[in-house]
Enzyme design. Structure first.
Site, PDB file in Angstrom:
ATOM      1  N   GLU B  60       9.876  -4.166  -1.781  1.00  0.00           N
ATOM      2  CA  GLU B  60      10.475  -2.924  -1.268  1.00  0.00           C
ATOM      3  C   GLU B  60      11.822  -3.206  -0.615  1.00  0.00           C
ATOM      4  OE1 GLU B  60       7.313  -3.817  -0.827  1.00  0.00           O
ATOM      5  OE2 GLU B  60       6.306  -2.338  -2.095  1.00  0.00           O
ATOM      6  N   HIS B 129      -2.743   4.172   2.172  1.00  0.00           N
ATOM      7  CA  HIS B 129      -2.240   5.130   1.168  1.00  0.00           C
ATOM      8  C   HIS B 129      -2.207   6.540   1.735  1.00  0.00           C
ATOM      9  CE1 HIS B 129      -4.113   1.786  -1.059  1.00  0.00           C
ATOM     10  NE2 HIS B 129      -3.135   1.953  -1.919  1.00  0.00           N
TER      11      HIS B 129
END
Lengths: 409, 337
Positions: B60, B129
């Site tokens: 990321e 999540h």
């Protein structure tokens, strides 16, 4: 406890601390000219000896020798010498300005001037460098206006960065010099993105990035190498190994176990290890990597092996953590002296010309400082207050409009 | 116009922008051939080519650093971070670089990047999540943070974000991808079919950043929400029987302060609803702004309804998730004062 041997934690330490004799016995320095120069089209797997040696061109007799000799014209070498000397003169004058209370902070690039100067001249206009704070010589080689540098350092009304940055964290787009930050390493990946964008756009520009040997421990370094490798980015990635990260020696970044150039092997890109105090070697290696990048062969990692001859910044005293004479006994010498001696050896330069150039540059720096002082030193002059709120976003939102009103009241 | 769910409208926004502007490109984990784990980039590589929409390493920080460099060159990258929970390795890049580049370079360089990332809970995704990290971005000067609540807005806001020259964090409430979930988790799942905001133009249009929507007009209290909570708020207001006005903020930076102030001055009461943990959440900022600007119009203290101050707990999803019932309680409370 089992019968197994007790484990012991290893913490690297430098060869010498203050009060001890500097020791460079651990350094293996091949003779100038000894390292082969492969074709730029050679596949990476044929280049794996290069990260473990040291590319050098200037020999002990001040001659340029071997396959890496870039055979530069006298004009180019004198241009490089001038940029290096100007950097040193500027550093000395501005370091003193800090001691005189004219600014808050300064960092010198003493001992490392060959790097920015050679690379700035070896690359083209339109290419983009992603500098660290120790490559002022890049800007000097491209004739960046001295007064603008001083205005930035004084954060005065004519500061090109509007008083927003710590001294020396310049930005100079037109000079191929990306915006600096005090966070080390965080622009290394930008160079890869910039280079990928150039390739995506079918442009012919390449990028060149710098990172210190200490900062190779950051994730940014490895992320950038991964992306550069995966997408064959046209970028030259440089590790400036100046042996010291503030007070931590290069061993704390892993230098005892391997070279920084050898990190390239794990990413499948060529790694070159270069005498960073040798202007000609830096030029040649940069040109080799740049040609590779320009011909769609992807990235190269270059370790520029040098020595930080002064403190990290105005905020530390290097004699507190390393021998005071380590810099003066550095076996690869001083980059300015070495290029000067080479030019003298080739008959195009002499002590008189050198002294006259040094004096000319000193006068130019003094004049620039004087001009900037007329506008004001730190705290005596500053850009208009609205500049504090400009460029946060492309356009102000209501918060900034209200806060500007508030700060003016 | 076509009927689209939120995934389809996001895909359509990306498709339109890829076709319209050669400087737009997409990359991220699994976004290329496969089309993204939520299918947001489905068929974009096939249609626009490998170089316009491609896979990135699981990195990321590397994805955002690369995007910033591309932005500085002059492109308009639209990187995807697969889940907002995974954005933290890129936090330094977003804070120290993307948000600060224009300012620190005196306007020489900037990063016109739009970071898309699915966020929020209600999908039994557990802690990794389900989180809602919008407040940590709202605090960062120089970043814009946009959160759509329906397919029409998602497309228009995404196009506006891509065309914006500032870095934008575009958080997609993943529970809304397939339907307008209102927090009534024990009822049948609704799809977007037939929803008024699921009628989406096929071409280019924008919904401006910083302009809130008054979703429901009312006189008794003002409810401020964004993302999934807009639908939860509608359900809560319905259940409460209170004539509350509902404002969908659409973006928290820039924030449509005028619409908020006008409404609270009219109703005299305010409840703030978000999914993220309460302490230090964006509701705190909204509450302070309302208090600073509407104090003499307020009939009751501002109420916050939010996730609890715990990590997002898998088994306790519906205990954690601020559903309509908690909003009803808060509305009743502000009405009593």
């Amino acid at each position: 406890m089992s019968n197994r041997a007790k484990l012991s934690l290893y913490v690297p330490e430098p060869n010498a601390r203050p009060g001890e004799q500097p020791s460079f016995d651990h350094l293996e320095i091949p003779a100038a000219g000894a390292v082969r120069c492969p074709d730029i089209g050679a596949p990476e797997h044929e280049l794996r000896d290069l990260p473990y040696t040291l590319i050098r061109v200037l020999d002990e007799q001040d001659a340029a020798v071997g396959p890496w000799n870039p055979k530069l014209s006298t004009d180019r070498m004198i241009k490089g010498l001038r940029a290096m000397m100007l950097t040193r003169a500027f550093d000395d004058r501005l370091f003193r300005a800090h001691r005189q209370g004219k600014t808050s902070f300064y960092m010198k690039s003493t001992g490392e001037e060959a790097i920015g100067a050679a690379q700035s001249l070896a690359l083209d206009q339109g290419d983009m460098s992603f500098p660290t704070y120790r490559v002022l010589s890049w800007l000097m080689a491209r004739d960046y206006p001295l007064t603008d540098l001083v205005n930035q350092i004084f954060n005065n009304a004519k500061d090109p960065l509007q008083g927003r940055q710590l001294p020396i964290l310049y930005s100079a787009r037109d000079y191929g010099f990306y915006s600096l930050s005090g966070n080390v390493g965080s622009r290394f990946g930008h160079a890869v993105g910039w280079a990928m964008a150039s390739a995506y756009s079918e442009d012919d520009k390449i990028a060149l990035a710098y990172i210190g040997e200490g900062t190779t421990a950051e994730g940014d370094f490895h992320e950038a190498l991964t992306f550069a490798s995966v997408y064959h980015a046209p970028v030259v990635l440089c590790v400036t190994n100046n042996q010291w990260a503030i007070s931590s020696f290069a061993g704390i970044a892993g230098a005892e176990e391997t070279t920084f150039a050898a990190k390239a092997i794990g990413y499948g890109i060529p790694g070159l290890r270069v005498d960073g105090n040798d202007f000609l070697a830096v030029w040649a290696a940069t040109q080799w990597a740049a040609e590779r990048a320009r011909s769609n062969r992807g990235a190269t990692l270059i370790e520029l092996f040098t020595y930080r001859a002064e403190g990290h910044s105005t905020s530390d005293d290097p004699t507190k953590y390393r021998p005071a004479d380590e810099a003066s006994t550095w076996p690869l010498g001083d980059p300015v002296e070495r290029l000067k001696r080479h030019l003298i050896a080739t008959g195009v330069w002499d002590e008189e010309k050198h002294a006259s150039l040094a004096s000319e540059l000193d006068i130019a720096v003094r004049a620039a400082v004087k001009e900037a002082e007329k506008i004001g030193t730190l705290g005596k002059s500053k850009p208009p207050i609205e500049q504090m709120f400009e460029d946060v976003f492309e356009e102000h939102d209501w918060r900034l409009v209200e806060q500007l009103r508030e700060v003016r009241d | 116009m076509a009927a689209m769910n939120m995934i389809q409208s996001i895909n359509s926004a990306l498709d339109v922008m890829l076709a319209r502007d050669p400087k737009v490109l997409i990359f991220g984990e699994d976004v290329g051939y496969f089309g993204g784990v939520f299918r947001a980039t489905d068929k974009l590589q096939e249609k626009h080519g490998l170089k316009r929409c491609f896979d990135a390493p699981i990195s990321e920080g590397g994805i955002i650093a690369t995007a910033i460099g591309m932005g500085a060159y002059g492109l308009r990258p639209v990187p995807e971070i697969q889940f907002a929970d995974y954005i933290l390795p890129a936090f330094d890049q977003l804070v120290s670089e993307a948000a600060r580049l224009r300012y620190r370079s005196g306007g020489e360089f900037w990063a016109p990047i739009t970071v898309r990332s699915p966020y929020g809970g209600g999908i039994f995704g557990g802690q990794t999540h389900s989180q809602s990290p919008e407040a940590i971005f709202a605090h960062i000067t120089g970043l814009k943070t946009v959160i759509p609540s329906n397919p029409y807005d998602a497309k228009g806001l995404l196009i506006a974000s891509i065309e914006c020259n500032d870095p934008v964090i575009f958080l997609e409430p993943k529970r809304l991808y397939n339907g307008p979930f209102d927090g009534r988790h024990d009822q049948e799942v609704k799809s977007w079919a037939g929803h008024e905001h699921a009628e989406v133009p096929e071409g280019h249009y924008t919904v401006p950043l910083g302009k809130a929507a008054v979703v429901r007009e009312g006189e008794a209290a003002t409810v401020l929400a964004y993302g999934t909570m807009v639908h939860v708020a509608l359900a809560g207001i319905e259940d409460s029987g209170i004539d509350a006005e509902l404002i969908d903020l659409r973006s928290i930076v820039p924030l449509d302060i005028d619409t908020i102030i006008e409404s609270v001055k009219k109703t005299g009461r305010c409840v703030i609803l978000h999914e993220a943990s309460r302490y230090g959440g964006f509701g705190g900022e909204l509450s302070a702004l309302v208090q600073e600007r509407c104090f003499y119009w307020l009939e009751a203290p501002v109420e916050r309804v939010a996730g609890w101050d715990t990590p997002y707990p898998h088994a306790f999803e519906w205990d954690y998730f601020p559903g309509p019932k908690r909003l009803v309680n808060a509305l009743n409370k502000v009405m009593q004062d």
